[in-house]
Motif scaffolding. Structure first.
Motif, PDB file in Angstrom:
ATOM      1  N   LEU A  99       0.836  -1.204   0.000  1.00  0.00           N
ATOM      2  CA  LEU A  99       0.000   0.000   0.000  1.00  0.00           C
ATOM      3  C   LEU A  99       0.872   1.255   0.000  1.00  0.00           C
ATOM      4  CD1 LEU A  99      -2.779  -1.119   2.504  1.00  0.00           C
ATOM      5  CD2 LEU A  99      -3.114  -0.571   0.087  1.00  0.00           C
ATOM      6  N   GLY A 100       1.952   1.221   0.757  1.00  0.00           N
ATOM      7  CA  GLY A 100       2.880   2.347   0.750  1.00  0.00           C
ATOM      8  C   GLY A 100       3.522   2.547  -0.609  1.00  0.00           C
ATOM      9  N   GLU A 101       3.865   1.441  -1.279  1.00  0.00           N
ATOM     10  CA  GLU A 101       4.441   1.533  -2.630  1.00  0.00           C
ATOM     11  C   GLU A 101       3.431   2.132  -3.609  1.00  0.00           C
ATOM     12  OE1 GLU A 101       7.374   0.914  -3.840  1.00  0.00           O
ATOM     13  OE2 GLU A 101       8.433  -0.267  -2.324  1.00  0.00           O
ATOM     14  N   ILE A 102       2.176   1.718  -3.481  1.00  0.00           N
ATOM     15  CA  ILE A 102       1.135   2.254  -4.359  1.00  0.00           C
ATOM     16  C   ILE A 102       1.046   3.771  -4.202  1.00  0.00           C
ATOM     17  CG2 ILE A 102      -1.367   2.341  -4.723  1.00  0.00           C
ATOM     18  CD1 ILE A 102      -1.446  -0.645  -4.004  1.00  0.00           C
ATOM     19  N   GLU A 103       1.079   4.233  -2.957  1.00  0.00           N
ATOM     20  CA  GLU A 103       0.993   5.664  -2.688  1.00  0.00           C
ATOM     21  C   GLU A 103       2.234   6.403  -3.182  1.00  0.00           C
ATOM     22  OE1 GLU A 103      -0.951   9.060  -0.713  1.00  0.00           O
ATOM     23  OE2 GLU A 103      -1.559   7.153  -1.606  1.00  0.00           O
ATOM     24  N   ASN A 104       3.415   5.874  -2.868  1.00  0.00           N
ATOM     25  CA  ASN A 104       4.658   6.562  -3.240  1.00  0.00           C
ATOM     26  C   ASN A 104       4.862   6.630  -4.748  1.00  0.00           C
ATOM     27  OD1 ASN A 104       5.230   6.896  -0.518  1.00  0.00           O
ATOM     28  ND2 ASN A 104       6.490   5.033  -0.396  1.00  0.00           N
ATOM     29  N   ARG A 105       4.417   5.591  -5.453  1.00  0.00           N
ATOM     30  CA  ARG A 105       4.614   5.532  -6.908  1.00  0.00           C
ATOM     31  C   ARG A 105       3.406   6.071  -7.680  1.00  0.00           C
ATOM     32  NH1 ARG A 105       8.716   1.700  -8.520  1.00  0.00           N
ATOM     33  NH2 ARG A 105       9.676   0.660  -6.723  1.00  0.00           N
ATOM     34  N   CYS A 106       2.365   6.495  -6.953  1.00  0.00           N
ATOM     35  CA  CYS A 106       1.147   7.034  -7.588  1.00  0.00           C
ATOM     36  C   CYS A 106       0.531   6.014  -8.552  1.00  0.00           C
ATOM     37  CB  CYS A 106       1.434   8.339  -8.317  1.00  0.00           C
ATOM     38  SG  CYS A 106       2.055   9.654  -7.250  1.00  0.00           S
ATOM     39  N   LEU A 107       0.438   4.763  -8.106  1.00  0.00           N
ATOM     40  CA  LEU A 107      -0.105   3.696  -8.941  1.00  0.00           C
ATOM     41  C   LEU A 107      -1.624   3.639  -8.811  1.00  0.00           C
ATOM     42  CD1 LEU A 107       2.483   0.886  -8.078  1.00  0.00           C
ATOM     43  CD2 LEU A 107       2.488   2.418 -10.054  1.00  0.00           C
ATOM     44  N   THR A 108      -2.269   3.321  -9.905  1.00  0.00           N
ATOM     45  CA  THR A 108      -3.728   3.157  -9.879  1.00  0.00           C
ATOM     46  C   THR A 108      -4.163   1.793 -10.411  1.00  0.00           C
ATOM     47  OG1 THR A 108      -3.961   4.144 -12.088  1.00  0.00           O
ATOM     48  CG2 THR A 108      -4.084   5.639 -10.180  1.00  0.00           C
ATOM     49  N   ASN A 109      -3.211   0.962 -10.819  1.00  0.00           N
ATOM     50  CA  ASN A 109      -3.539  -0.306 -11.472  1.00  0.00           C
ATOM     51  C   ASN A 109      -3.279  -1.522 -10.595  1.00  0.00           C
ATOM     52  OD1 ASN A 109      -0.758   0.155 -11.640  1.00  0.00           O
ATOM     53  ND2 ASN A 109      -0.534  -0.908 -13.595  1.00  0.00           N
ATOM     54  N   ILE A 110      -3.293  -1.340  -9.278  1.00  0.00           N
ATOM     55  CA  ILE A 110      -3.145  -2.461  -8.335  1.00  0.00           C
ATOM     56  C   ILE A 110      -4.331  -2.488  -7.384  1.00  0.00           C
ATOM     57  CG2 ILE A 110      -1.790  -3.462  -6.452  1.00  0.00           C
ATOM     58  CD1 ILE A 110       0.698  -2.316  -7.616  1.00  0.00           C
ATOM     59  N   ARG A 111      -4.842  -3.695  -7.134  1.00  0.00           N
ATOM     60  CA  ARG A 111      -5.798  -3.926  -6.064  1.00  0.00           C
ATOM     61  C   ARG A 111      -5.284  -5.101  -5.244  1.00  0.00           C
ATOM     62  NH1 ARG A 111      -6.865  -0.017  -8.394  1.00  0.00           N
ATOM     63  NH2 ARG A 111      -8.901   0.836  -9.018  1.00  0.00           N
ATOM     64  N   ILE A 112      -5.692  -5.176  -3.990  1.00  0.00           N
ATOM     65  CA  ILE A 112      -5.186  -6.194  -3.066  1.00  0.00           C
ATOM     66  C   ILE A 112      -6.350  -6.906  -2.394  1.00  0.00           C
ATOM     67  CG2 ILE A 112      -3.842  -6.601  -0.960  1.00  0.00           C
ATOM     68  CD1 ILE A 112      -2.299  -3.998  -1.626  1.00  0.00           C
ATOM     69  N   ILE A 113      -6.228  -8.210  -2.253  1.00  0.00           N
ATOM     70  CA  ILE A 113      -7.168  -8.976  -1.427  1.00  0.00           C
ATOM     71  C   ILE A 113      -6.353  -9.693  -0.364  1.00  0.00           C
ATOM     72  CG2 ILE A 113      -8.928 -10.773  -1.330  1.00  0.00           C
ATOM     73  CD1 ILE A 113      -9.629 -10.188  -4.198  1.00  0.00           C
ATOM     74  N   GLU A 114      -6.661  -9.435   0.883  1.00  0.00           N
ATOM     75  CA  GLU A 114      -5.949 -10.027   2.018  1.00  0.00           C
ATOM     76  C   GLU A 114      -6.721 -11.261   2.478  1.00  0.00           C
ATOM     77  OE1 GLU A 114      -4.582  -8.770   6.573  1.00  0.00           O
ATOM     78  OE2 GLU A 114      -5.618  -7.323   5.285  1.00  0.00           O
ATOM     79  N   HIS A 115      -6.415 -12.387   1.843  1.00  0.00           N
ATOM     80  CA  HIS A 115      -7.167 -13.611   2.142  1.00  0.00           C
ATOM     81  C   HIS A 115      -6.464 -14.804   1.501  1.00  0.00           C
ATOM     82  CE1 HIS A 115     -10.842 -15.446   3.699  1.00  0.00           C
ATOM     83  NE2 HIS A 115     -10.864 -16.218   2.618  1.00  0.00           N
ATOM     84  N   ASP A 116      -6.925 -15.989   1.818  1.00  0.00           N
ATOM     85  CA  ASP A 116      -6.424 -17.230   1.230  1.00  0.00           C
ATOM     86  C   ASP A 116      -6.669 -17.212  -0.279  1.00  0.00           C
ATOM     87  OD1 ASP A 116      -5.891 -19.814   0.436  1.00  0.00           O
ATOM     88  OD2 ASP A 116      -7.449 -20.757   1.639  1.00  0.00           O
ATOM     89  N   ALA A 117      -5.607 -17.354  -1.059  1.00  0.00           N
ATOM     90  CA  ALA A 117      -5.707 -17.233  -2.512  1.00  0.00           C
ATOM     91  C   ALA A 117      -6.646 -18.268  -3.116  1.00  0.00           C
ATOM     92  CB  ALA A 117      -4.316 -17.357  -3.144  1.00  0.00           C
ATOM     93  N   LEU A 118      -6.642 -19.489  -2.613  1.00  0.00           N
ATOM     94  CA  LEU A 118      -7.487 -20.523  -3.200  1.00  0.00           C
ATOM     95  C   LEU A 118      -8.962 -20.188  -3.032  1.00  0.00           C
ATOM     96  CD1 LEU A 118      -5.529 -23.731  -2.120  1.00  0.00           C
ATOM     97  CD2 LEU A 118      -5.521 -22.595  -4.351  1.00  0.00           C
ATOM     98  N   GLU A 119      -9.317 -19.619  -1.893  1.00  0.00           N
ATOM     99  CA  GLU A 119     -10.716 -19.231  -1.683  1.00  0.00           C
ATOM    100  C   GLU A 119     -11.064 -18.010  -2.534  1.00  0.00           C
ATOM    101  OE1 GLU A 119     -11.586 -18.806   2.458  1.00  0.00           O
ATOM    102  OE2 GLU A 119     -11.554 -20.977   2.800  1.00  0.00           O
TER     103      GLU A 119
END
Length: 241
Positions: A99-119
């Motif tokens: 999230l800090g990298e997204i802010e510092n680099r002014c990125l808009t093309n990343i989303r994150i899901i904090e969960h078990d990948a298989l689910e």
């Protein structure tokens, strides 16, 4: 009636491919998580998402499973603004760091899901929709009794293949040769997938070096890379000709 074939995929999904460790977050990671997660993180839900709605564009979407501290994720996204990246990670410190990298680099093309990948894949990702999976240095689970936890094995690879768009790829890198060899076999035996190379793939120059890769090289371990593509069904490919 023997229903072992029907229950095996569910049993394998119930075996976690990760262990949650109580890693400490830095003050910066805590701050970034508190301030930025509402903007860039998607809550886990048992509802299929629409990438066009999520990213507000029609660019292809790539999914990274287990992005660690997110350095490579951020670099790749910064260098490819015409592509979308969905990162899945269970460790909050890594989420805060990305999230800090997204802010510092002014990125808009990343989303994150904090969960078990298989689910996440099972419940949230549409079939035939992912342009590529990035799996960089997953836990090799070197002890034999833990091999069942490895991500790259059937039927988990079948789930990945189901979510891939036709022509989409799975790109895995590991510094654990036995895991690389096993993953190559498992992916080869997954219906609908074919290796893009005769054996291990050459290094892809667009992939930045990760922290785990640096550690492996310091310990004189070779890096093994695999790239598999989802092929068109035979009936559709024949019709296209």
């Amino acid at each position: 009636m023997n229903n072992s074939d029907e229950t095996e995929p569910l049993q394998l999904r119930q075996v976690r491919t990760y262990v949650l460790r109580s890693g400490r977050m830095t003050e910066a990671q805590k701050r970034d998580y508190a301030i930025l997660s509402a903007r860039w993180c998607l809550p886990f839900q048992k509802t299929i998402i629409n990438f066009t709605d999520v990213f507000e564009n029609v660019f292809p979407t790539f999914v990274e499973i287990g992005f660690g501290m997110g350095r490579a994720t951020a670099v790749i996204a910064a260098e490819n603004p015409e592509k979308n990246y969905l990162g899945i990670e269970v460790h909050r410190a890594g989420v805060g760091r990305l999230l800090g990298e997204i802010e510092n680099r002014c990125l808009t093309n990343i989303r994150i899901i904090e969960h078990d990948a298989l689910e996440v894949l099972e419940y949230m990702i549409p079939d035939n929709s992912v342009a590529g999976f990035h799996v960089f240095f997953p836990d090799p689970w070197p002890k034999k009794r833990h091999h069942k936890r490895r991500l790259m094995q059937n039927p988990r690879t079948q789930l990945l293949a189901r979510k891939l768009a036709y022509g989409g790829y799975i790109y895995m890198a590991t510094d654990w040769e036995p895991y690389g060899e096993e993953a190559f076999i498992e992916l080869t035996e997954t219906p609908g997938l074919e290796s893009m190379y005769e054996g291990f793939a050459p290094h892809q120059d667009w992939r930045p070096e990760t922290r785990f890769e640096e550690k492996g090289k310091r310990e004189n371990r070779e890096i093994f890379e695999l790239m598999f593509r989802k092929t068109m069904p035979e009936d559709e490919s024949d019709g296209a000709e």
